[in-house]
Scaffold this motif. Structure first.
Motif, PDB file in Angstrom:
ATOM      1  N   VAL A 101      13.196  28.163  13.436  1.00  0.00           N
ATOM      2  CA  VAL A 101      14.372  27.391  13.003  1.00  0.00           C
ATOM      3  C   VAL A 101      15.642  28.109  13.447  1.00  0.00           C
ATOM      4  O   VAL A 101      16.543  27.501  14.044  1.00  0.00           O
ATOM      5  N   THR A 102      15.679  29.407  13.170  1.00  0.00           N
ATOM      6  CA  THR A 102      16.874  30.172  13.543  1.00  0.00           C
ATOM      7  C   THR A 102      17.051  30.174  15.056  1.00  0.00           C
ATOM      8  O   THR A 102      18.173  29.991  15.553  1.00  0.00           O
ATOM      9  N   GLY A 103      15.940  30.354  15.750  1.00  0.00           N
ATOM     10  CA  GLY A 103      16.012  30.364  17.216  1.00  0.00           C
ATOM     11  C   GLY A 103      16.582  29.068  17.755  1.00  0.00           C
ATOM     12  O   GLY A 103      17.494  29.077  18.590  1.00  0.00           O
ATOM     13  N   GLN A 104      16.063  27.964  17.240  1.00  0.00           N
ATOM     14  CA  GLN A 104      16.541  26.662  17.722  1.00  0.00           C
ATOM     15  C   GLN A 104      18.014  26.457  17.388  1.00  0.00           C
ATOM     16  O   GLN A 104      18.780  25.928  18.193  1.00  0.00           O
ATOM     17  N   MET A 105      18.374  26.871  16.175  1.00  0.00           N
ATOM     18  CA  MET A 105      19.779  26.692  15.768  1.00  0.00           C
ATOM     19  C   MET A 105      20.709  27.535  16.639  1.00  0.00           C
ATOM     20  O   MET A 105      21.777  27.077  17.046  1.00  0.00           O
ATOM     21  N   VAL A 106      20.269  28.760  16.918  1.00  0.00           N
ATOM     22  CA  VAL A 106      21.119  29.641  17.746  1.00  0.00           C
ATOM     23  C   VAL A 106      21.240  29.063  19.155  1.00  0.00           C
ATOM     24  O   VAL A 106      22.342  29.021  19.721  1.00  0.00           O
ATOM     25  N   ILE A 107      20.116  28.594  19.680  1.00  0.00           N
ATOM     26  CA  ILE A 107      20.162  28.008  21.039  1.00  0.00           C
ATOM     27  C   ILE A 107      21.098  26.799  21.050  1.00  0.00           C
ATOM     28  O   ILE A 107      21.938  26.644  21.945  1.00  0.00           O
ATOM     29  N   ALA A 108      20.937  25.944  20.037  1.00  0.00           N
ATOM     30  CA  ALA A 108      21.779  24.744  19.968  1.00  0.00           C
ATOM     31  C   ALA A 108      23.249  25.105  19.807  1.00  0.00           C
ATOM     32  O   ALA A 108      24.129  24.381  20.267  1.00  0.00           O
ATOM     33  N   LEU A 109      23.506  26.224  19.154  1.00  0.00           N
ATOM     34  CA  LEU A 109      24.892  26.654  18.940  1.00  0.00           C
ATOM     35  C   LEU A 109      25.484  27.276  20.206  1.00  0.00           C
ATOM     36  O   LEU A 109      26.664  27.077  20.514  1.00  0.00           O
ATOM     37  N   VAL A 110      24.665  28.009  20.925  1.00  0.00           N
ATOM     38  CA  VAL A 110      25.169  28.772  22.082  1.00  0.00           C
ATOM     39  C   VAL A 110      25.254  27.905  23.347  1.00  0.00           C
ATOM     40  O   VAL A 110      26.193  28.041  24.134  1.00  0.00           O
ATOM     41  N   LEU A 111      24.273  26.999  23.492  1.00  0.00           N
ATOM     42  CA  LEU A 111      24.204  26.227  24.749  1.00  0.00           C
ATOM     43  C   LEU A 111      25.500  25.477  25.098  1.00  0.00           C
ATOM     44  O   LEU A 111      25.909  25.502  26.260  1.00  0.00           O
ATOM     45  N   PRO A 112      26.154  24.816  24.130  1.00  0.00           N
ATOM     46  CA  PRO A 112      27.393  24.117  24.513  1.00  0.00           C
ATOM     47  C   PRO A 112      28.429  25.053  25.122  1.00  0.00           C
ATOM     48  O   PRO A 112      29.099  24.697  26.091  1.00  0.00           O
TER      49      PRO A 112
END
Lengths: 214, 475
Positions: B379-390
């Motif tokens: 969950v944290t990984g996905q959230m961080v990726i979603a936060l950083v990618l933009p």
């Protein structure tokens, strides 16, 4: 300069759009299960398959085919799933729970009213306004006890696909008997006269091609 | 009577009929020899001419495209060098502002140090009191003979002792004064060191400026070379364009991969917001919504880079005043941050949904199901990726600019090369047709070898007869 950026945006859109699923028409399915097979393995497998394959926004109904005329009491559950996946999941659970809790009413006289159940199912599917409509019959239509449809009174089944599942404990139940085949042909003719499509399924794996999941 | 019978000249002997037909055909071909030759040659020349014309037209077009590409590349190179020079001058201005702004203070400090050194030096130059003049008298007295007069001798001895005592005192004072001077000179040392440091620092600053100036010189030389439109400059620009184009394309490909990943992260949970069963055209609404979010993010990233002056894709944005650009950049960054936050939330919802789905599938499979064990890592990984990618996608604006700017040149170079090859192929094809025509003439003659042989024989005999007559005439 700007046109180039626009083209690149478009290319990106197409690139990402290529990852999306193709459009699917809204579907609705109605399962008519012989009371004698309600707790059988094929019935459970068919229900489980439909519960996992049906998508948010689609409809699923289940009815039990008991002895005697088909009525509302034979309807186990009928649900139009919400468009939100989380709510749709809750509705699926509810559907499964209702099915598990259902006890068919004891009626020892009469015969399986397949035609009546089909009439009900088609009417119900029509109310969902789904573009693809499926009626699945888990009953041995080749049996002599089940009366043949009255050809003079065909149902209006345009856009409806009637699938007879003739699987019992993993094995084809309809023996290659001439009479059984003849009776199935009669059902086929009746459905097709009404504008519907008829299909006999002997293998549950075929359901994945008939009613594909996500 | 069938059609085949029409061709039977000699009834009962098809072979003879065929031979007769061949004879007729050869005779006809022989009679039509010169018109046929002319027709073959004309036809081949016509095709050759047409292809040559097409080749010339293609070559002209290639020259136009090459000239246009050269012009575009030179303009782009000039613009780029101007930008580089502008940046270099800006850096020099910054250096001058930051380094040389302290120059008056340094100078003041240097003057102060010099003043102190001067003062201390002056202090150190104060001479100790000179030895008294009677030293010479002492020397004279010391040379007088002491054994001459008994009365004078003790006096002289006394005077000598007194003078020596005075001399010792004077020498002690002198030594002390010299020590004090040395101490003062020693105190000057830190001032000298300070002066040396200040001078070194000034030297370094001047050196940095010199280095900047050298870079400006190099850029200016390149700029002048491009302005002169020399072939060397164009070759360098061509190589640079191609390299930058492919590098930018590779980076954009990576960015596209990031966008696809981003899309998959938010497409499923987006159906919680816009529904999972509706379609826009042939695409699911949730997918379109996810696509729109990614596009808005990319657009915001582009704008942010534009407002920060990192890219210059839209000249109108670059013309805004600095204050407005800063405001707009802040707004773009805020929107980007909000969207990144939305994506992170969606990633969380997506993980929840995936868990629910898995649990439901399990419950269908074993008829009871167990609550899925959820760990915080995915969950944290996905959230961080979603936060950083933009934010990571924002940097895609830089290769995008490079790709767009070099794309035109690369397109021109490719088109010119293709046209050159087309012209060459057309010309080669024209020559092929010309030679085929000649070959056709030779082949035609090959078909009518017997009459040609007869003709040659007749001509030979005629010439021989004429020659014989000519030979007879002089005799």
């Amino acid at each position: 300069m700007r046109w180039a950026v626009a083209i690149l945006f478009l290319a990106q859109a197409l690139g990402i759009a290529g990852c999306t699923e193709p459009a699917r028409k809204p579907r609705a399915a109605y399962l008519l299960i012989d009371a004698a097979r309600l707790r059988s393995t094929p019935a459970q497998e068919v229900l489980n398959y439909f519960l996992s394959a049906i998508q948010p926004g689609e409809s699923l109904g289940i009815a039990c085919l008991g002895m005697g005329n088909f009525s509302d009491r034979d309807t186990i559950v009928s649900v139009s799933l919400d468009v939100r996946p989380s709510l749709a999941m809750q509705q699926k659970r509810f559907l499964k729970k209702k099915f598990d809790e259902f006890t068919p009413s004891p009626r020892s006289v009469g015969h399986l009213d397949i035609a009546g159940a089909l009439l009900y199912a088609v009417a119900h599917l029509g109310e969902t306004h789904a573009e693809e409509r499926y009626v699945l019959i888990l009953a041995n239509l080749g049996k002599e006890q089940i009366p043949e449809p009255v050809k003079e009174f065909p149902l209006q089944m345009e856009g409806c696909r009637v699938i007879s599942i003739t699987v019992e404990n993993g094995e084809p139940a309809v023996r290659q008997q001439a009479t059984a085949l003849k009776r199935l042909d009669a059902w086929e003719e009746w459905v097709e006269t009404g504008g519907g499509e008829w299909q006999v399924v002997n293998d549950l794996a075929l359901l994945a091609t008939i009613f594909p999941g996500s | 009577m069938s059609h085949r019978d029409l061709f039977i000249i000699w009834p009962g002997s098809p072979l003879l009929s065929v031979l007769l037909w061949i004879g007729v055909a050869v005779a006809f071909l022989y009679l039509a020899r010169f018109p046929a030759h002319r027709a073959i040659i004309s036809f081949s020349r016509m095709i050759y001419g047409a292809l040559r014309l097409a080749s010339r037209s293609t070559l002209l077009m290639e020259r136009k495209v090459a000239a246009r590409t050269r012009e575009v590349m030179i303009n782009a190179g000039v613009e780029e060098r101007e930008r580089a020079l502008e940046r270099e001058f800006q850096r020099i201005a910054d250096t001058a502002t930051s380094d040389l702004s302290g120059y008056p203070a340094l100078q003041q400090s240097l003057v102060e140090q010099s003043r102190k050194i001067d003062e201390e030096y002056r202090n150190s130059t104060l001479l100790p009191p000179p030895p008294p003049g009677w030293v010479r008298a002492v020397e004279v007295l010391a040379k007088l003979p002491a054994e001459g007069d008994a009365l004078v001798a003790p006096i002289l001895t006394h005077i000598h002792k007194t003078v020596e005592s005075q001399y010792q005192t004077a020498m002690t004072d002198y030594n002390r004064a010299v020590s004090e001077r040395q101490a003062i000179l020693k105190k000057i040392m830190p001032y000298w060191r300070k002066v040396s440091e200040i001078l070194d620092e000034m030297g370094n600053r001047i050196k940095r400026l010199e280095e900047r100036a050298k870079l400006v010189d190099i850029s200016m030389a390149e700029y002048q070379e491009i302005r002169s439109q020399s072939d060397q400059a164009v070759r360098a620009l061509t190589a640079s364009s191609l390299t930058r184009f492919f590098t930018a394309a590779a980076f954009l490909f990576i960015a596209l991969g990031g966008a696809v990943l981003n899309f998959h992260l938010i497409a499923l949970p987006m159906s919680e917001m816009v529904g999972g069963s509706s379609y826009i055209g042939s695409f699911r609404s949730s997918s379109v919504a996810a696509l729109v979010i990614i596009f808005v993010e990319f657009a915001m990233g582009l704008c942010l880079m534009e407002f920060l002056g990192i890219t210059r894709l839209f000249p109108s944005l670059g013309q805004l005043d600095d204050k407005m650009r800063r405001r707009l950049a802040t707004a773009a960054f805020l929107i980007l941050t909000i969207l990144a936050g939305v994506e992170a939330s969606l990633a969380y919802v997506g993980e929840q949904l995936a868990g629910e789905l898995q649990f439901f599938q399990q419950s269908l499979a074993n008829n009871q199901g167990t609550q899925p064990v959820r760990t915080w890592i995915p969950v944290t990984g996905q959230m961080v990726i979603a936060l950083v990618l933009p934010f990571a996608l924002t940097f895609g604006a830089i290769p995008l600019e490079s790709l767009v700017k070099t794309g035109r040149s690369v397109l021109g170079i490719t088109a010119a090369a293709a046209l050159r090859w087309a012209a060459f192929s057309l010309r080669a094809l024209g020559h092929l047709f010309l030679h085929l025509g000649r070959l056709g003439v030779q082949f035609y003659d090959l078909l009518i070898v017997p009459p040609l042989w007869v003709e040659g024989l007749v001509r030979y005999r005629c010439r021989r007869a004429e020659g014989f007559l000519e030979e007879q005439v002089p005799q």
